[in-house]
Design a protein around this motif. Sequence first.
Motif, PDB file in Angstrom:
ATOM      1  N   GLU A 142      -1.386  13.454  -0.353  1.00  0.00           N
ATOM      2  CA  GLU A 142      -1.948  14.207   0.780  1.00  0.00           C
ATOM      3  C   GLU A 142      -1.282  13.803   2.090  1.00  0.00           C
ATOM      4  OE1 GLU A 142      -3.917  12.518  -1.489  1.00  0.00           O
ATOM      5  OE2 GLU A 142      -4.476  14.309  -2.630  1.00  0.00           O
ATOM      6  N   ASP A 143      -1.005  12.496   2.262  1.00  0.00           N
ATOM      7  CA  ASP A 143      -0.316  12.027   3.467  1.00  0.00           C
ATOM      8  C   ASP A 143       1.071  12.654   3.579  1.00  0.00           C
ATOM      9  OD1 ASP A 143      -2.445  10.256   4.118  1.00  0.00           O
ATOM     10  OD2 ASP A 143      -1.543   8.660   2.901  1.00  0.00           O
ATOM     11  N   LEU A 157       5.556   7.313  -2.059  1.00  0.00           N
ATOM     12  CA  LEU A 157       4.602   7.450  -3.156  1.00  0.00           C
ATOM     13  C   LEU A 157       4.702   6.339  -4.206  1.00  0.00           C
ATOM     14  CD1 LEU A 157       4.813  11.308  -3.725  1.00  0.00           C
ATOM     15  CD2 LEU A 157       3.027  10.030  -2.502  1.00  0.00           C
ATOM     16  N   ARG A 209       0.885  -1.165   0.000  1.00  0.00           N
ATOM     17  CA  ARG A 209       0.000   0.000   0.000  1.00  0.00           C
ATOM     18  C   ARG A 209       0.921   1.212   0.000  1.00  0.00           C
ATOM     19  NH1 ARG A 209       0.029  -1.465   5.320  1.00  0.00           N
ATOM     20  NH2 ARG A 209       0.851   0.183   6.624  1.00  0.00           N
ATOM     21  N   ARG A 210       0.602   2.183  -0.803  1.00  0.00           N
ATOM     22  CA  ARG A 210       1.428   3.384  -0.902  1.00  0.00           C
ATOM     23  C   ARG A 210       0.775   4.511  -0.128  1.00  0.00           C
ATOM     24  NH1 ARG A 210       1.359   0.989  -5.883  1.00  0.00           N
ATOM     25  NH2 ARG A 210       3.374   0.253  -6.589  1.00  0.00           N
ATOM     26  N   SER A 241      -0.420   8.429   0.137  1.00  0.00           N
ATOM     27  CA  SER A 241      -0.957   9.368  -0.853  1.00  0.00           C
ATOM     28  C   SER A 241      -0.148  10.659  -0.818  1.00  0.00           C
ATOM     29  CB  SER A 241      -2.420   9.665  -0.546  1.00  0.00           C
ATOM     30  OG  SER A 241      -2.527  10.443   0.634  1.00  0.00           O
ATOM     31  N   ASP A 266       3.977   2.505   1.813  1.00  0.00           N
ATOM     32  CA  ASP A 266       3.754   3.420   2.925  1.00  0.00           C
ATOM     33  C   ASP A 266       4.643   3.111   4.120  1.00  0.00           C
ATOM     34  OD1 ASP A 266       2.662   5.368   4.596  1.00  0.00           O
ATOM     35  OD2 ASP A 266       1.004   4.099   5.202  1.00  0.00           O
TER      36      ASP A 266
END
Length: 169
Positions: A25-26, A47, A20-21, A23, A51
């Motif tokens: 925004e994160d 990205l 899972r990457r 975002s 993550d």
Amino acid sequence: MNDDQIIRRLKDAVSWWGIRRASAEDVAEVEAAVGYPMPPLLKRIYLEVADGGEGGCLLVLSLTEPEYCCDGDQGEHAEPLLSECLSWVESFPRHRLDRSPTLVPLTGGCDTWTLIDYSTPQGNIWSWESSRLSDEDLTFAEWLVAKLDEWDASAKRMSEPVDMADLPW
């Protein structure tokens, strides 16, 4: 080794996990909280690769998942990296250093942490062990390549056949 080669090597190393990457925004939320842009290679990892943390890339902490925390608690007491960043940035004893790095936890736990300096574009690496801060004189890329080399050496040792005559029993 350039950044593209490091990203490829890291993708190969973590490809067997459920990726899972983070975002954009994160990443932006952490950068805003810290007050500096994330070092470019670290941003690319979040990205483009994963993550971080469990189920991602164990070489970096997750931006979003509460899988760890600075005081060593796990589970319900753990905080995502953004919360930990705010805690470190606000409470770090800057007066003990000749300069004021902007250190953010990269990986670790309990009383041993690897920190990355967001105030340097290459992300200089520091360590925090037993309440002692040390400049490791490494860039993030150098630190990451060394960790990947350790992984490769460990994987090679684990894949080598065991001579039964060498076992202690």
